[in-house]
Design a protein around this motif. Structure first.
Motif, short mmCIF file in Angstrom:
data_model
loop_
_atom_site.label_atom_id
_atom_site.label_comp_id
_atom_site.label_asym_id
_atom_site.label_seq_id
_atom_site.Cartn_x
_atom_site.Cartn_y
_atom_site.Cartn_z
N ALA A 31 0.95 -1.30 0.01
CA ALA A 31 0.26 0.29 0.21
C ALA A 31 1.38 1.34 0.17
CB ALA A 31 -1.18 -0.49 1.47
N ARG A 32 2.19 1.31 0.77
CA ARG A 32 2.73 2.74 0.63
C ARG A 32 3.95 2.53 -0.78
NH1 ARG A 32 5.84 2.21 6.58
NH2 ARG A 32 3.70 2.11 7.69
N GLU A 33 3.77 2.27 -1.61
CA GLU A 33 4.32 1.95 -3.00
C GLU A 33 3.00 3.09 -4.25
OE1 GLU A 33 7.08 0.42 -4.36
OE2 GLU A 33 8.16 0.08 -2.50
N PRO A 34 3.72 4.32 -4.32
CA PRO A 34 3.16 5.16 -5.13
C PRO A 34 2.98 3.68 -6.50
CG PRO A 34 5.92 5.44 -4.67
CD PRO A 34 5.62 4.48 -4.19
N LEU A 35 2.21 3.66 -6.52
CA LEU A 35 2.30 3.18 -7.96
C LEU A 35 0.86 3.44 -9.13
CD1 LEU A 35 1.44 -1.08 -6.48
CD2 LEU A 35 3.74 -0.02 -7.32
N ASP A 36 0.57 4.71 -8.90
CA ASP A 36 -0.16 5.76 -9.28
C ASP A 36 0.70 5.88 -10.91
OD1 ASP A 36 -2.46 4.81 -8.37
OD2 ASP A 36 -2.92 6.88 -6.84
N GLN A 37 1.94 5.92 -9.99
CA GLN A 37 2.44 6.31 -11.14
C GLN A 37 3.42 4.71 -11.88
OE1 GLN A 37 6.71 6.42 -9.86
NE2 GLN A 37 6.27 7.76 -8.20
N TRP A 38 2.59 4.36 -12.59
CA TRP A 38 2.49 3.23 -13.69
C TRP A 38 1.73 3.47 -14.35
CZ3 TRP A 38 3.41 -1.47 -10.68
CH2 TRP A 38 4.41 -2.17 -10.13
N ARG A 39 1.08 4.03 -14.29
CA ARG A 39 -0.57 4.62 -15.44
C ARG A 39 0.12 4.86 -16.58
NH1 ARG A 39 -5.14 6.43 -10.50
NH2 ARG A 39 -5.29 4.27 -9.68
N GLN A 72 7.35 -16.33 -13.62
CA GLN A 72 7.54 -14.91 -13.00
C GLN A 72 8.70 -14.26 -13.22
OE1 GLN A 72 9.29 -18.53 -10.17
NE2 GLN A 72 7.61 -19.62 -9.46
N VAL A 73 8.74 -13.44 -12.40
CA VAL A 73 9.69 -12.08 -12.93
C VAL A 73 10.44 -11.47 -11.55
CG1 VAL A 73 8.69 -11.67 -15.51
CG2 VAL A 73 7.59 -10.56 -12.92
N ARG A 74 11.22 -10.86 -12.01
CA ARG A 74 11.02 -9.60 -10.46
C ARG A 74 10.71 -8.44 -11.12
NH1 ARG A 74 14.12 -11.42 -6.29
NH2 ARG A 74 14.93 -9.19 -5.41
N GLN A 75 10.12 -8.14 -10.20
CA GLN A 75 9.45 -6.47 -10.46
C GLN A 75 10.01 -5.59 -9.56
OE1 GLN A 75 5.85 -6.40 -11.80
NE2 GLN A 75 7.19 -4.25 -12.31
N ARG A 76 10.27 -4.45 -10.55
CA ARG A 76 11.07 -3.66 -9.57
C ARG A 76 9.42 -2.77 -9.36
NH1 ARG A 76 15.08 -0.86 -13.75
NH2 ARG A 76 13.45 -1.32 -15.12
N PHE A 77 9.65 -1.33 -8.16
CA PHE A 77 8.49 -0.90 -7.85
C PHE A 77 9.09 0.66 -7.69
CE2 PHE A 77 6.93 -4.94 -6.30
CZ PHE A 77 5.75 -5.05 -6.62
N PRO A 78 8.74 1.63 -7.80
CA PRO A 78 9.31 3.03 -7.88
C PRO A 78 9.43 3.88 -6.88
CG PRO A 78 6.89 3.03 -7.85
CD PRO A 78 7.10 1.22 -7.84
N SER A 79 9.82 2.57 -4.97
CA SER A 79 10.38 2.96 -4.45
C SER A 79 11.99 2.35 -4.47
CB SER A 79 9.98 2.54 -3.10
OG SER A 79 9.63 1.31 -3.54
#
Length: 436
Positions: A31-39, A72-79
């Protein structure tokens, strides 16, 4: 309720037909990840660039043809966080597709811990093997007779070479069955005290009627299956098997005797054997024979070890009994046995002198072959032995005749007898005709 929480995905992506992220739904853990940046970004840009070509092809197949897949992949998050993720994709037709992801970090950590546990278990296994090897070496190398005895039934679990050779102890057998009543009471008291205190002062007993006096110490050890007594026995005076009058060692003569000599108990189990007997049965060491039944090598129908013991019990001794010894490597040797028990009425042990009649002067089987069969030559032999002797006599004469007719040409003689050259050579060796 718990099952529903467990099956809830960690990340759900809604993508259009070009693979551009339109919507992101996350679980509380992200929930703390700013995933709105992915849109508005392509999904492939958020994945570790080391992604393999097979996974890229699966993503393209979902985007172009709508084929469902799981990878399976290695997912990178904005943080900057990177997590191993497993995605399952479903097509929405012209509207695009959905990718449902689950965090594999906990599984990866569990796999790593499992790997470490397996490595630790393997190290422990090899340590146990090393300890077991050291134990086995010390157990067999000690000069004392040592036996592990099961506490509930007082049967031998394991015995070292000295205990098997001098005291006739073998796995599964009762512990010291030939004790006198006085020594049996002393042993029972010793073991009772050992059971209560773990250890007890040693006692002096006579393990067998011919063994002399031995000191016995016992201690208790808890094993996996049940508790066992560790019994250590030491002779009060090392037996030298010598005549006090002459100082001559009988044992040294038996060991160097050119004829085989073996001692068996009333069950037919080998308790001692000299080198000549080991040569007959094709074994390299006495320890390999001790504890095995004599029928392992003396098993001819009607002339096996059981017949030998029955004849000794009936007549008190046995003289010039002919049979065959079958070695471990396939060699079969005609032998002549002379034997006696340790007691004329009810023997517990039997001593057998085993003579290889192939090398004996005036060999009976060769005399029979040369002179023809006679009633005297067949005394004390079984029907099976008589048939075998008759066959061998005829076979030996036929070989001699063929060699004579072919002027000792073995190839021609083998052809005349219907044998291969190797087969004829084996027959010549069997009947001592190599030089013919």
């Amino acid at each position: 309720m718990t099952d529903k929480a467990y099956t809830r995905p960690d990340l759900t992506l809604t993508l259009d037909e070009d693979g551009v992220i339109q919507k992101v739904v996350t679980a509380e853990s992200l929930a703390r990840e700013p995933l709105d940046q992915w849109r508005g970004r392509r999904w492939g840009e958020t994945i570790d660039p080391a992604i393999d070509s097979l996974t890229l092809k699966k993503i393209e197949d979902v985007r172009l043809r709508g084929d469902p897949s799981c990878f399976q992949v290695r997912q990178r998050f904005p943080s900057g966080l990177e997590l191993p993720m497993e995605y399952t994709t479903f097509s929405l037709g012209e509207a695009g597709f959905i990718a449902i992801g689950r965090n594999l970090e906990a599984i990866s950590e569990l796999q790593a811990r499992l790997q470490l546990a397996q490595e630790a278990r393997e190290r422990d296994y090899w340590k146990m093997r090393e300890i077991e090897t050291r134990y086995r070496t010390l157990f067999d190398a000690t000069t004392e007779a040592v036996a592990l005895v099961n506490v509930p039934d007082l049967r031998v679990v394991e015995a070292n070479f000295r205990a098997a050779k001098d005291l006739y102890l073998s796995p599964g057998a009762p512990f010291l069955p030939q004790l006198s009543q006085r020594d049996r009471r002393a042993l029972d008291q010793l073991l009772e005290k050992t059971r209560e205190q773990g250890r007890a002062p040693g006692i002096v007993i006579q393990p067998t009627p011919s063994a002399g006096l031995w000191s016995l110490r016992a201690s208790l050890m808890n094993a996996e299956a049940s508790a066992v007594f560790i019994c250590q026995l030491t002779p009060m005076r090392e037996a030298d098997n010598a005549s006090h009058a002459s100082g001559v060692s009988i044992a040294s003569f038996i060991d160097r005797l050119p004829e085989g000599f073996v001692v068996i108990d009333c069950d037919g189990i080998v308790r001692a054997a000299n080198g000549a007997f080991l040569d007959l049965v094709q074994l390299g060491a006495e320890v390999a024979a001790i504890g095995s039944k004599l029928t392992r090598w003396l098993s001819s129908p009607g002339a096996d070890a059981n017949v030998v013991m029955a004849l000794i019990r009936k007549h008190g001794d046995l003289r010039r009994f002919q049979t065959r010894i079958d070695g471990e490597l396939g060699q079969s040797t005609p032998v002549e046995i002379t034997a006696v028990g340790d007691d004329a009425d009810a023997p517990n042990y039997f001593g057998l002198l085993v003579r290889d009649i192939r090398h004996a002067s005036g060999q009976p089987s060769r005399e029979v072959a040369d002179r023809g069969l006679s009633i005297e030559a067949l005394d004390n032999r079984t029907l099976e032995a008589i048939v075998r002797m008759s066959t061998e006599a005829i076979e030996r004469k036929a070989i001699l005749a063929a060699l004579e007719q072919c002027n000792s040409n073995r190839t021609a003689a083998a052809r005349q007898l219907g044998l291969s050259r190797q087969g004829l050579h084996a027959k010549l060796k069997k009947y001592g005709l190599e030089r013919k």
